[in-house]
Every structure is written in structure tokens, then in C-alpha cells.
Design a protein around this motif. Structure first.
Motif, PDB file in Angstrom:
ATOM      1  N   SER A   4     -19.663 -29.490 -29.740  1.00 58.75           N
ATOM      2  CA  SER A   4     -18.533 -28.703 -30.225  1.00 58.75           C
ATOM      3  C   SER A   4     -18.465 -27.410 -29.427  1.00 58.75           C
ATOM      4  CB  SER A   4     -18.688 -28.388 -31.708  1.00 58.75           C
ATOM      5  OG  SER A   4     -18.571 -29.553 -32.489  1.00 58.75           O
ATOM      6  N   ALA A  25     -20.325 -17.985 -38.662  1.00 59.71           N
ATOM      7  CA  ALA A  25     -19.768 -18.892 -39.665  1.00 59.71           C
ATOM      8  C   ALA A  25     -19.198 -20.150 -39.015  1.00 59.71           C
ATOM      9  CB  ALA A  25     -18.695 -18.176 -40.478  1.00 59.71           C
ATOM     10  N   LEU A  26     -18.541 -19.986 -37.877  1.00 59.72           N
ATOM     11  CA  LEU A  26     -17.998 -21.141 -37.165  1.00 59.72           C
ATOM     12  C   LEU A  26     -19.105 -22.068 -36.681  1.00 59.72           C
ATOM     13  CD1 LEU A  26     -15.161 -19.381 -35.114  1.00 59.72           C
ATOM     14  CD2 LEU A  26     -14.858 -21.006 -37.003  1.00 59.72           C
ATOM     15  N   ARG A  28     -22.020 -22.449 -38.152  1.00 60.70           N
ATOM     16  CA  ARG A  28     -22.537 -23.142 -39.332  1.00 60.70           C
ATOM     17  C   ARG A  28     -21.650 -24.317 -39.734  1.00 60.70           C
ATOM     18  NH1 ARG A  28     -23.618 -17.645 -40.691  1.00 60.70           N
ATOM     19  NH2 ARG A  28     -25.893 -17.287 -40.676  1.00 60.70           N
ATOM     20  N   GLU A  29     -20.357 -24.196 -39.488  1.00 56.82           N
ATOM     21  CA  GLU A  29     -19.425 -25.268 -39.824  1.00 56.82           C
ATOM     22  C   GLU A  29     -19.614 -26.499 -38.947  1.00 56.82           C
ATOM     23  OE1 GLU A  29     -15.488 -23.705 -39.632  1.00 56.82           O
ATOM     24  OE2 GLU A  29     -15.812 -22.261 -41.263  1.00 56.82           O
ATOM     25  N   GLN A  30     -20.380 -26.361 -37.858  1.00 52.88           N
ATOM     26  CA  GLN A  30     -20.575 -27.485 -36.930  1.00 52.88           C
ATOM     27  C   GLN A  30     -21.824 -28.298 -37.247  1.00 52.88           C
ATOM     28  OE1 GLN A  30     -17.789 -27.746 -35.247  1.00 52.88           O
ATOM     29  NE2 GLN A  30     -17.376 -25.753 -36.208  1.00 52.88           N
ATOM     30  N   ALA A  74     -27.298 -24.524 -39.293  1.00 52.27           N
ATOM     31  CA  ALA A  74     -26.514 -25.717 -38.953  1.00 52.27           C
ATOM     32  C   ALA A  74     -27.383 -26.866 -38.465  1.00 52.27           C
ATOM     33  CB  ALA A  74     -25.475 -25.373 -37.893  1.00 52.27           C
TER      34      ALA A  74
END
Length: 257
Positions: A4, A25-26, A28-30, A74
């Protein structure tokens, strides 16, 4: 392998602290990706030269801490893009950071080719000296940054050191976007390697950014490409295709120099 590329927008109205928290935060979303990549100098903007000195950090500074925690949360390999690093001896460097899925530091790469000719990064930052590779399960990353993309000999050195996937964070300007795409494909074809090139969106100190992060396979085929705005580009690729390509079309064996 799932990668990603976080093509984050750099907005002059957003503080470094806020963008750092947003980037974490982005990341962690991955969760579920194998590798996550951020762009070059996303904390300040690659053309925000006046910010380099004021926002420079020690290697293990606030961005390091935030990204190490995000990688661990993540459970991903994280190429955290680059930061303006302040070395204890005095120089600034454009330094990329890589973390393991446990949040441990895996590598740091100081950009070798500094952009700006006789101004900007070229005079404000020191030049790195070392080629850097990172072994991941299934592939070896070769690290380069932005302007490095124009110097093929660096990538030959990375391939000689075992690189199979070339990761290139950048703050590439929109006015030279055609070069960005062309050079990313060229580096993939000539080195028979995957290229993961992650750029920024937005405007850095009045310089519109190209965006268009791109993933290219060892034959030069574009597997995925982002648009101009903030975007997360996710792609599945088979690292084994490097060995297959090099076996089926063994051009690297014919190198003379």
C-alpha cells in the motif's frame, strides 16, 4: 505480496504534528498489507526549503517514534518515507526510515543525489554515501529517494547488492510528471525488478505535486497508478516474478560494465 502506497497530501495549512498523526492513522488502516510506503519529506514538503532547518529531527525523533508505533500496531513492514534529519554533528540529511512489523528499526537511508543544483536541498542537506537494502520475507528492497530516480548507476548498485523490489518515495513536481512515469518504468525494465514509487499530493511551497504513485513490474508493465490527489494505492504482486523474468530474459548476465 500486498503493498500500500500512501500518497498523502501536503497542505501548508496543516501542522507537521497534525500530519504526522494523520499519517500514522493511515498506516494503521493498512493492517493486512505486507508493505506500506509513505512519500519523501511528507512532514514538511519536499520544496518547503525554509522548513527543513526548523522541522529537522534527530533520527530517533517524533516521526521515528510515531512510525515505529504505527508499524507495530498494523503489523506491517513500513517504509516511512523520509524526514529532514539533523545529525548530532551538524548536517541535515534527507533520510528514509524502514521499520519491521514489530516496530523495530530495519534501515535508514540518507539520500545520495540532492535536488536543486546550487540551491534548495542541494545546499541545505548533506549527501548520503551508502547503498541500502532491506531483506523482507520473499523479497529484498533497494532504497532510493526521488531525484535518485534519474541516476541508473545507483540502481545497478542496489541490484548487485541483491535488490529485487526498488522502493522510491518522492516529492515529484507536476510539471515533470512525464519523467516520473518514464523513469520508473525504465528502472524496472533495465533492472528486471519491481518498482514501487510513492509520491505526494498537494502543493509544497507553491509547487504543485505530481501524485501518480506507481507500481511497475520487471517487464515494465504498470500494475497500478494513482491519480493526482490524496490516495492509497494498493496492489498485489508476486515477488517471484523477478527471478522468473531474469531467468527467461537474462539480460543482466550480459552486462560488461
Amino acid at each position: 505480496m500486498r503493498a500500500s502506497l500512501i500518497q498523502i497530501a501536503v497542505d501548508e495549512g496543516e501542522s507537521v504534528e497534525s500530519r504526522r498523526a494523520r499519517a500514522a492513522a493511515l498506516v494503521r488502516e493498512q493492517a493486512g498489507a505486507d508493505l506500506v510506503v509513505l512519500p519523501e519529506l511528507w512532514t514538511t514538503g519536499a520544496f518547503a526549503y525554509e522548513e527543513f532547518g526548523t522541522e529537522a529531527e534527530p533520527l530517533e525523533g517524533p516521526t521515528y517514534e510515531a512510525m515505529a508505533k504505527a508499524a507495530s500496531d498494523a503489523g506491517v513492514w513500513l517504509h516511512a518515507g523520509s524526514i529532514p534529519e539533523r545529525d548530532p554533528s551538524g548536517p541535515l540529511y534527507n533520510t528514509s526510515l524502514v521499520f519491521s512489523p514489530s516496530g523495530e528499526p530495519a534501515a535508514a537511508y540518507r539520500k545520495i543525489h540532492r535536488f536543486g543544483f546550487d540551491k534548495g536541498e542541494a545546499v541545505l542537506m548533506g549527501a548520503g554515501r551508502d547503498l541500502v537494502t532491506v531483506r523482507l520475507p520473499g523479497t529484498t528492497l533497494g532504497l532510493a529517494t526521488c531525484y535518485d530516480l534519474r541516476f541508473p548507476e545507483l540502481f545497478r548498485g542496489l541490484v548487485d547488492a541483491g535488490a529485487e523490489t526498488l522502493v522510491i518515495p518522492a516529492g515529484w513536481p507536476e510539471r515533470r510528471r512525464a519523467h516520473w512515469t518514464l523513469l520508473a518504468q525504465a528502472r524496472a525494465v533495465e533492472n528486471q525488478a519491481f518498482v514501487l514509487a510513492c509520491g505526494t499530493a498537494g502543493t509544497h511551497a507553491g509547487v504543485p505535486q505530481a501524485g501518480h504513485s506507481i507500481v511497475v513490474d520487471p517487464w515494465g508493465e504498470v500494475l497500478a497508478e494513482a491519480g493526482a490527489g490524496e490516495e492509497i494505492l494498493t496492489v498485489e504482486f508476486d515477488p517471484g516474478k523477478v527471478a522468473t523474468t531474469r531467468e527467461q530474459f537474462p539480460a543482466l548476465k550480459d552486462r560488461v560494465l
